[in-house]
Design an enzyme around this catalytic site. Structure first.
Site, mmCIF file in Angstrom:
data_model
loop_
_atom_site.group_PDB
_atom_site.id
_atom_site.type_symbol
_atom_site.label_atom_id
_atom_site.label_comp_id
_atom_site.label_asym_id
_atom_site.label_seq_id
_atom_site.Cartn_x
_atom_site.Cartn_y
_atom_site.Cartn_z
ATOM 1 N N HIS A 56 -7.611 -5.909 -0.996
ATOM 2 C CA HIS A 56 -6.503 -5.101 -0.561
ATOM 3 C C HIS A 56 -5.546 -5.596 0.306
ATOM 4 C CE1 HIS A 56 -3.876 -1.498 -0.532
ATOM 5 N NE2 HIS A 56 -4.374 -1.130 0.761
ATOM 6 N N TYR B 142 -1.439 10.872 2.135
ATOM 7 C CA TYR B 142 -2.431 11.158 1.297
ATOM 8 C C TYR B 142 -2.126 12.478 0.541
ATOM 9 C CZ TYR B 142 -5.040 6.906 1.753
ATOM 10 O OH TYR B 142 -5.114 5.476 2.181
ATOM 11 N N ASP C 74 0.919 -1.361 -0.030
ATOM 12 C CA ASP C 74 -0.089 -0.068 0.100
ATOM 13 C C ASP C 74 0.886 1.427 0.135
ATOM 14 O OD1 ASP C 74 -2.744 1.157 0.366
ATOM 15 O OD2 ASP C 74 -1.778 1.968 2.303
#
Length: 336
Positions: free
Chosen positions: A313, A259, A146
């Site tokens: 995921h 992010y 990730d």
């Protein structure tokens, strides 16, 4: 479905190095009993016979990591919203072949202090300070998942002579093939986490509930993959452990900052030379080709590409047997 896939894109409690008959690494602090960082492993005698919690100071940040096993170094970097604990289920099998180092990224998990930036190139330099500077590890195998794989790629790009093999797990890279702006438009959570202040304000009082819902959203069959919906593929105790760390305000903000720095990551990835060490790409079911399209310009030697069947995921938890087998086989080939 492809677009959605891109969105994811201690004495009993804490065994000290001395208690395991190991010397603390130079520049590191032996683990001490705590109600915090060892909460999930304190009563796990089998775990504590094999692994120990340790910390090391790197440029004003105390980085927490868990280590154990024998053999060549294998470094594991986690994603969001997780910690070193995402690797817990497969670490014993990996430790039979390798000396495992499962690291809490700077500013996340049980690492303490604020790094100078949450862009992945900066975080990679902190991790390098731990591994090469404090632990003297100049030849490592590296696996990252990730947003941690954003750090993993930058580590391999900045220190290519120190990474023997690299496994990149389920993370489309912002860069020459996929802009950060396009990345943010692929999912509500990418755009939401990018906002200044709003995520912290809205999530702060309900961290565990938010994480629980998100884990299911991008699990196999989850809405994030175009499915009918799924529950989190974790036990209540596993969610408790992840929530324990993200309930710390600094860690909650640090996770969202991963992010908020995607534009910087795009710039840095565009500037990086393609990595040339043998690389394995692993993705959620149904997402391999999209993810490959974003990473291929930056990885010139993808020698193994695996779509993990039955997994969304959360690859190490949703299909641990396949992930473990693939990693042992891939890293076992060495530099050849």
């Amino acid at each position: 479905m492809i677009a959605a896939a891109a969105t994811v894109a201690l004495t009993a409690a804490c065994t000290t190095p001395e208690a395991q008959g190991q010397e603390a690494a130079p520049g590191t602090a032996p683990a001490v009993a705590s109600t915090g960082f060892d909460a999930a492993t304190r009563d796990d005698a089998e775990f504590n016979r094999q692994f120990s919690h340790r910390t090391a100071d790197v440029d004003g940040v105390t980085i927490h990591y868990v280590t154990g096993g024998t053999g060549e170094p294998l470094v594991l970097l986690h994603g969001w919203p997780q910690s070193w604990f995402e690797w817990r289920g497969i670490m014993p099998a990996l430790a039979e072949k390798y000396t495992v180092y499962a690291v809490d990224l700077p500013g996340l998990g049980d690492s303490v202090g604020t790094p100078s930036g949450y862009d992945k190139a900066t975080l990679a330099r902190y991790v390098h300070g731990l591994l090469a500077g404090n632990l003297g590890l100049h030849q490592i195998n590296l696996a990252a998942h990730d947003l941690g794989a954003g750090v993993g790629f930058q580590y391999a790009a900045q220190f290519p002579d120190e990474v023997v093999r690299y496994a990149h797990l389920d993370y489309p890279l912002p860069g020459p093939a996929h802009s950060a702006d396009a990345y943010r438009q692929l999912s509500w959570h990418m755009a939401f986490h990018n906002q200044d202040g709003f995520p912290e304000m809205l999530v702060d009082d309900d961290v565990r509930e938010y994480l629980s819902l998100f884990y299911g959203y991008v699990a196999h069959g989850g809405a994030g993959f175009g499915g009918p919906g799924a529950k989190a593929p974790f036990t209540a105790a596993q969610i408790d452990e992840f929530a324990r760390t993200y309930q710390r305000p600094q860690v909650l903000s640090g996770g969202f900052n991963l992010y908020r720095t995607l534009d910087v990551d795009e710039r840095d990835n565009k500037a990086a030379k393609p990595i040339t060490m043998p690389t394995m790409l692993m993705t959620a079911e149904g997402t391999l080709e999209f993810t490959r399209s974003t990473v291929q310009p930056l990885m010139s030697n993808i020698s193994r590409a695996v779509e993990v069947s039955g997994s969304g995921h959360w690859l190490p938890e949703e299909n641990p047997q396949l992930v473990t087998t693939e990693m042992i086989n891939f890293f076992g080939r060495g530099a050849s």
